[in-house]
Design a protein around this motif. Structure first.
Motif, PDB file in Angstrom:
ATOM      1  N   ILE A 213       0.860  -1.187   0.000  1.00  0.00           N
ATOM      2  CA  ILE A 213       0.000   0.000   0.000  1.00  0.00           C
ATOM      3  C   ILE A 213       0.892   1.231   0.000  1.00  0.00           C
ATOM      4  N   PHE A 214       0.697   2.094  -0.987  1.00  0.00           N
ATOM      5  CA  PHE A 214       1.413   3.363  -1.096  1.00  0.00           C
ATOM      6  C   PHE A 214       0.385   4.494  -1.016  1.00  0.00           C
ATOM      7  N   SER A 215       0.584   5.434  -0.103  1.00  0.00           N
ATOM      8  CA  SER A 215      -0.313   6.586  -0.031  1.00  0.00           C
ATOM      9  C   SER A 215       0.500   7.871  -0.051  1.00  0.00           C
ATOM     10  N   THR A 216      -0.034   8.886  -0.715  1.00  0.00           N
ATOM     11  CA  THR A 216       0.661  10.165  -0.822  1.00  0.00           C
ATOM     12  C   THR A 216      -0.340  11.229  -1.279  1.00  0.00           C
ATOM     13  N   ILE A 217       0.164  12.354  -1.790  1.00  0.00           N
ATOM     14  CA  ILE A 217      -0.680  13.474  -2.203  1.00  0.00           C
ATOM     15  C   ILE A 217      -0.595  13.652  -3.710  1.00  0.00           C
ATOM     16  N   ASN A 218      -1.743  13.872  -4.332  1.00  0.00           N
ATOM     17  CA  ASN A 218      -1.834  14.040  -5.772  1.00  0.00           C
ATOM     18  C   ASN A 218      -1.310  15.416  -6.193  1.00  0.00           C
ATOM     19  N   ARG A 219      -0.732  15.488  -7.378  1.00  0.00           N
ATOM     20  CA  ARG A 219      -0.221  16.760  -7.897  1.00  0.00           C
ATOM     21  C   ARG A 219      -1.331  17.474  -8.670  1.00  0.00           C
ATOM     22  N   THR A 220      -2.178  18.159  -7.920  1.00  0.00           N
ATOM     23  CA  THR A 220      -3.323  18.858  -8.493  1.00  0.00           C
ATOM     24  C   THR A 220      -3.457  20.238  -7.871  1.00  0.00           C
ATOM     25  N   LEU A 221      -4.262  21.078  -8.510  1.00  0.00           N
ATOM     26  CA  LEU A 221      -4.553  22.397  -7.951  1.00  0.00           C
ATOM     27  C   LEU A 221      -5.288  22.251  -6.627  1.00  0.00           C
ATOM     28  N   ALA A 222      -6.178  21.256  -6.537  1.00  0.00           N
ATOM     29  CA  ALA A 222      -6.905  21.025  -5.291  1.00  0.00           C
ATOM     30  C   ALA A 222      -5.955  20.703  -4.147  1.00  0.00           C
ATOM     31  N   ALA A 223      -4.924  19.905  -4.423  1.00  0.00           N
ATOM     32  CA  ALA A 223      -3.952  19.558  -3.390  1.00  0.00           C
ATOM     33  C   ALA A 223      -3.151  20.780  -2.960  1.00  0.00           C
ATOM     34  N   LEU A 224      -2.783  21.633  -3.916  1.00  0.00           N
ATOM     35  CA  LEU A 224      -2.072  22.867  -3.580  1.00  0.00           C
ATOM     36  C   LEU A 224      -2.912  23.719  -2.638  1.00  0.00           C
ATOM     37  N   ILE A 225      -4.189  23.878  -2.961  1.00  0.00           N
ATOM     38  CA  ILE A 225      -5.067  24.737  -2.169  1.00  0.00           C
ATOM     39  C   ILE A 225      -5.353  24.131  -0.801  1.00  0.00           C
ATOM     40  N   ILE A 226      -5.663  22.838  -0.775  1.00  0.00           N
ATOM     41  CA  ILE A 226      -6.096  22.215   0.485  1.00  0.00           C
ATOM     42  C   ILE A 226      -4.913  21.816   1.360  1.00  0.00           C
ATOM     43  N   ALA A 227      -3.950  21.076   0.795  1.00  0.00           N
ATOM     44  CA  ALA A 227      -2.859  20.541   1.608  1.00  0.00           C
ATOM     45  C   ALA A 227      -1.843  21.605   2.008  1.00  0.00           C
ATOM     46  N   ILE A 228      -1.529  22.514   1.082  1.00  0.00           N
ATOM     47  CA  ILE A 228      -0.492  23.510   1.364  1.00  0.00           C
ATOM     48  C   ILE A 228      -1.094  24.807   1.895  1.00  0.00           C
ATOM     49  N   ILE A 229      -1.958  25.441   1.110  1.00  0.00           N
ATOM     50  CA  ILE A 229      -2.502  26.735   1.532  1.00  0.00           C
ATOM     51  C   ILE A 229      -3.443  26.564   2.718  1.00  0.00           C
ATOM     52  N   GLY A 230      -4.356  25.611   2.628  1.00  0.00           N
ATOM     53  CA  GLY A 230      -5.288  25.391   3.728  1.00  0.00           C
ATOM     54  C   GLY A 230      -4.615  24.862   4.976  1.00  0.00           C
ATOM     55  N   GLY A 231      -3.831  23.792   4.813  1.00  0.00           N
ATOM     56  CA  GLY A 231      -3.236  23.137   5.966  1.00  0.00           C
ATOM     57  C   GLY A 231      -2.125  23.918   6.633  1.00  0.00           C
TER      58      GLY A 231
END
Length: 301
Positions: A213-231
């Motif tokens: 099982i491999f889990s990580t973060i997708n390279r998307t605009l949504a990830a930029l906004i939620i994971a980086i800017i939001g978090g």
């Protein structure tokens, strides 16, 4: 999610948002010169050492945060919540692809040989050991490994805990190839210097017929906004400078690399908080994979 930090920290974090967006997009489009080659940049150990997946900057980042791992209200509160979906996912995968039968209620993972690569302070290794697994936890931050050992000994002073090792994936894969029934690489791929090599060495640990099982973060605009800017900026529930858009990975890229090493993807799922305003949210599997996701794959026999 409950916000964390002083008013000044929040104001500074919000004011930095336009600059952070610009920097992340620019560095994604034009990677820094010292990252042009995955094996040579200055943030890594020398490739001649064999440990070409190790990023010194990441090691420094996690070493500074090492004493906060088990603080339920600290910087890792978000990761604590992941176990609400990650542990059932692991149990389900073991039942379907390894045991191929329903698991018993008591010690459901008894006899399972599992390795948790990039185990941190044992968020996943510890509960899996409680379920009876023969688990090895590997991480490159000495302080974090010592914390993992101490936490287990504090909670289970008379019981044998996970086998925690401070070593690299290259080292352990050369010593114990094809030894494990399951390989777990959870929330790690975007924090190493060469994720493709990291995935390759992790696959090497898995026995034929085993499950990873491999889990990580997708390279998307949504990830930029939620994971980086939001978090990191708006809510400040993730330490600043933890994530970078250029290090996020698309599911299709992970699947391609796994296929190269004999693994076949059998499941892809996203993950989202079911109580997003909690300080320590519980997470649940969803079909949307635009931010976080997990890939389950089986190694060809």
């Amino acid at each position: 999610m409950a916000m964390q930090g002083t008013l000044l920290e929040f104001i500074l974090g919000w004011l930095m948002i336009p600059w952070r967006i610009f920097v992340e997009i620019y560095r994604h489009a034009f990677p820094p010169a010292n990252e042009a080659g995955e094996h040579e940049h200055e943030g890594m150990l020398d490739a001649s050492s064999g440990d070409i997946t190790i990023d010194k900057r990441e090691l420094s980042h996690w070493t500074k945060l090492s004493q906060q791992w088990w603080d339920p209200e600290g910087d890792f509160a978000l990761l604590h919540g992941f176990n609400h979906c990650r542990i059932p996912m692991i149990l389900d995968a073991y039942s379907k692809y390894i045991a191929q039968k329903p698991l018993p209620d008591t010690n459901p993972l008894r006899g399972a040989k599992i390795i948790d690569v990039g185990c941190g302070a044992g968020f996943v290794s510890e509960p899996l050991r409680e379920y009876g697994a023969d688990i090895t936890g590997v991480d490159m931050v000495p302080a974090v490994i010592e914390l993992a050992k101490a936490h287990w000994n504090e909670r289970h002073p008379t019981e044998i805990g996970p086998d925690y090792l401070c070593t690299s994936v290259e080292e352990i894969s050369s010593q114990r190839p094809e030894e494990f029934d399951m390989v777990l690489c959870l929330e790690v791929l975007d924090h190493v210097a060469n994720w493709k090599e990291f995935a390759a060495q992790s696959c090497r640990l898995l026995r034929p017929g085993g499950c990873a099982i491999f889990s990580t973060i997708n390279r998307t605009l949504a990830a930029l906004i939620i994971a980086i800017i939001g978090g990191e900026h708006l809510l400040r529930i993730v330490p600043m400078d933890t994530h970078h858009l250029r290090k996020f990975i698309k599911p299709s890229e992970v699947e391609y690399e796994l296929n190269k090493h004999g693994l076949v993807q059998v499941n892809l799922t996203g993950c989202t908080p079911v109580d997003p305003w909690a300080r320590r949210p519980r997470w649940s599997d969803v079909s949307y994979c635009g931010v976080t996701y997990a890939i389950t794959a089986v190694k060809r026999a």
